[in-house]
Design an enzyme around this catalytic site. Structure first.
Site, PDB file in Angstrom:
ATOM      1  N   GLU A  70      -5.490  -4.900  10.735  1.00 62.07           N
ATOM      2  CA  GLU A  70      -4.540  -4.257  10.791  1.00 62.07           C
ATOM      3  C   GLU A  70      -4.697  -3.200  12.226  1.00 62.07           C
ATOM      4  OE1 GLU A  70      -2.352  -2.729   6.826  1.00 62.07           O
ATOM      5  OE2 GLU A  70      -3.908  -1.313   7.340  1.00 62.07           O
TER       6      GLU A  70
ATOM      7  N   GLU B 107      -6.886   4.865   7.471  1.00 65.07           N
ATOM      8  CA  GLU B 107      -6.643   6.135   7.485  1.00 65.07           C
ATOM      9  C   GLU B 107      -8.469   6.648   6.648  1.00 65.07           C
ATOM     10  OE1 GLU B 107      -2.885   5.457   5.760  1.00 65.07           O
ATOM     11  OE2 GLU B 107      -2.075   5.285   7.491  1.00 65.07           O
TER      12      GLU B 107
ATOM     13  N   HIS C 297      -9.639   1.492   4.722  1.00 68.02           N
ATOM     14  CA  HIS C 297      -7.703   1.327   5.742  1.00 68.02           C
ATOM     15  C   HIS C 297      -8.501   1.954   6.100  1.00 68.02           C
ATOM     16  CE1 HIS C 297      -3.816   2.737   6.605  1.00 68.02           C
ATOM     17  NE2 HIS C 297      -3.516   1.869   5.712  1.00 68.02           N
TER      18      HIS C 297
ATOM     19  N   SER D 233       3.010  -1.993  10.499  1.00 66.15           N
ATOM     20  CA  SER D 233       5.051  -1.908  10.708  1.00 66.15           C
ATOM     21  C   SER D 233       5.332  -4.009  10.584  1.00 66.15           C
ATOM     22  CB  SER D 233       4.850  -1.951  11.833  1.00 66.15           C
ATOM     23  OG  SER D 233       4.490  -0.668  12.873  1.00 66.15           O
TER      24      SER D 233
ATOM     25  N   LYS E  44      -0.062   4.454  -0.379  1.00 65.04           N
ATOM     26  CA  LYS E  44      -0.547   5.085   0.520  1.00 65.04           C
ATOM     27  C   LYS E  44      -0.376   6.296  -0.827  1.00 65.04           C
ATOM     28  CE  LYS E  44       0.132   3.278   5.241  1.00 65.04           C
ATOM     29  NZ  LYS E  44       0.110   4.206   5.828  1.00 65.04           N
TER      30      LYS E  44
ATOM     31  N   ASN F 137       0.896  -0.962   0.032  1.00 69.23           N
ATOM     32  CA  ASN F 137      -0.121  -0.130  -0.218  1.00 69.23           C
ATOM     33  C   ASN F 137       0.992   1.127  -0.014  1.00 69.23           C
ATOM     34  OD1 ASN F 137      -2.328   1.874   0.689  1.00 69.23           O
ATOM     35  ND2 ASN F 137      -2.387   1.391   2.789  1.00 69.23           N
TER      36      ASN F 137
ATOM     37  N   GLY G 127       2.086   2.129  10.711  1.00 70.02           N
ATOM     38  CA  GLY G 127       3.494   3.124  10.612  1.00 70.02           C
ATOM     39  C   GLY G 127       3.389   3.960  11.757  1.00 70.02           C
TER      40      GLY G 127
HETATM   41  C1  PEP Z   1      -0.712   0.488   6.615  1.00 69.99           C
HETATM   42  O1  PEP Z   1      -1.165   1.379   6.528  1.00 69.99           O
HETATM   43  O2  PEP Z   1      -1.699  -1.057   5.387  1.00 69.99           O
HETATM   44  C2  PEP Z   1       0.071  -0.754   6.979  1.00 69.99           C
HETATM   45  C3  PEP Z   1       0.355  -1.867   7.738  1.00 69.99           C
HETATM   46  O3  PEP Z   1       1.117   0.240   7.169  1.00 69.99           O
HETATM   47  P1  PEP Z   1       2.778   0.254   7.906  1.00 69.99           P
HETATM   48  O4  PEP Z   1       3.326  -0.784   7.247  1.00 69.99           O
HETATM   49  O5  PEP Z   1       3.369   1.195   7.320  1.00 69.99           O
HETATM   50  O6  PEP Z   1       2.984   0.170   9.143  1.00 69.99           O
END
Ligand code: PEP
Length: 246
Positions: free
Chosen positions: A164, A95, A93, A208, A11, A9, A170
């Site tokens: 998630e 976000e 997601h 992460s 982003k 992803n 992040g």
């Molecule tokens: C994500 O945004 O879907 C995600 C898992 O981000 P990160 O791997 O940076 O934590």
């Protein structure tokens, strides 16, 4: 045995030059023993499609509208994504849920529209740190998934689910393999009550994931791969994560 899936992803990152360099490096690193895809910002999908046509790597988008077409300024329809050869679209997601106030039902409607255009929705669910600390993790993810199950009916079997935890996205904090597996098992049980195909469905972990923790996460019984944010922007990191999935 479920084949693993690793999805990057990106982003709101990238540029035409940076994307070309990243994709060139990934193409030369491929293939892997898992399915791999990248979800790029919408304006780049045309170039991503040209670059990845005939390659081992699929591509997708990070969101779609719940509407077919019309006066929805700024939105991108599932039909448009399909025209650019997208295989996947991320919906719900955290976000989007947090910054755009997306409700469980809106996320479910987006997943339905995506399926109607033969895109595979990657439906994200996950709890905040406050919800986890209050002991509400299972309740939250089940409520989020339940809206999608009720809206899609038997078609739920065609989605990919991504767990998630919001506190792990992040932040550098990863759920331990045991913590992640426990939630994946809850989600698998919920899917089993909804479809006889739950055993074939993919449930990804995201939050992460890095080259050094991917293998232990992916070794868990109900973790079928990863949704990767930050580490999907660096070819060597993403390649290492894809190699850990088999
Ligand atoms: C994500 O945004 O879907 C995600 C898992 O981000 P990160 O791997 O940076 O934590």
């Amino acid at each position: 045995m479920r084949r693993k899936l690793v999805v990057g992803n990106w982003k709101m990152n990238g540029s035409r030059v940076a994307n070309a360099e990243l994709l060139a490096a990934l193409k030369s690193a491929s293939p892997w023993d898992a399915d791999v895809a990248v979800c790029a910002p919408a304006p780049y999908l045309g170039e991503v499609a040209l670059s990845l046509q005939g390659e081992f790597i699929a591509w997708g988008a990070q969101d779609c509208s719940a509407h077919e077409s019309g006066a929805f300024t700024g939105e991108v329809s599932a039909a448009m994504l399909a025209e650019f050869g997208c295989k996947y679209v991320i919906v719900g997601h955290s976000e989007r849920r947090a910054y755009h106030a997306e409700s469980d039902q809106l996320v479910a409607d987006k997943a339905k529209t995506a399926l109607e255009h033969r895109l595979t929705p990657i439906v994200c669910v996950g709890e905040t740190l406050t919800e986890r600390e209050a002991g509400h993790t299972d309740e939250v993810v089940k409520r989020q998934l339940s809206a999608v199950i009720h809206t899609l009916g038997h078609c739920i079997a065609q989605v990919v689910v991504a767990y998630e935890p919001v506190w792990a996205i992040g932040t550098g904090k990863t759920a331990s393999p045991e913590q992640a597996q426990a939630v994946h098992a809850v989600l698998r049980a919920q899917l089993k009550a909804a479809t006889e195909h739950a055993g074939d469905m993919k449930i990804l972990y995201g939050g992460s994931v890095k080259a050094d923790n991917a293998a232990t996460l992916f070794a868990q019984a109900d973790i079928d791969g990863g949704l990767i944010g930050g580490a999907s922007l660096k070819a060597s990191d993403f390649d290492a994560i894809c190699r850990a999935a088999h």
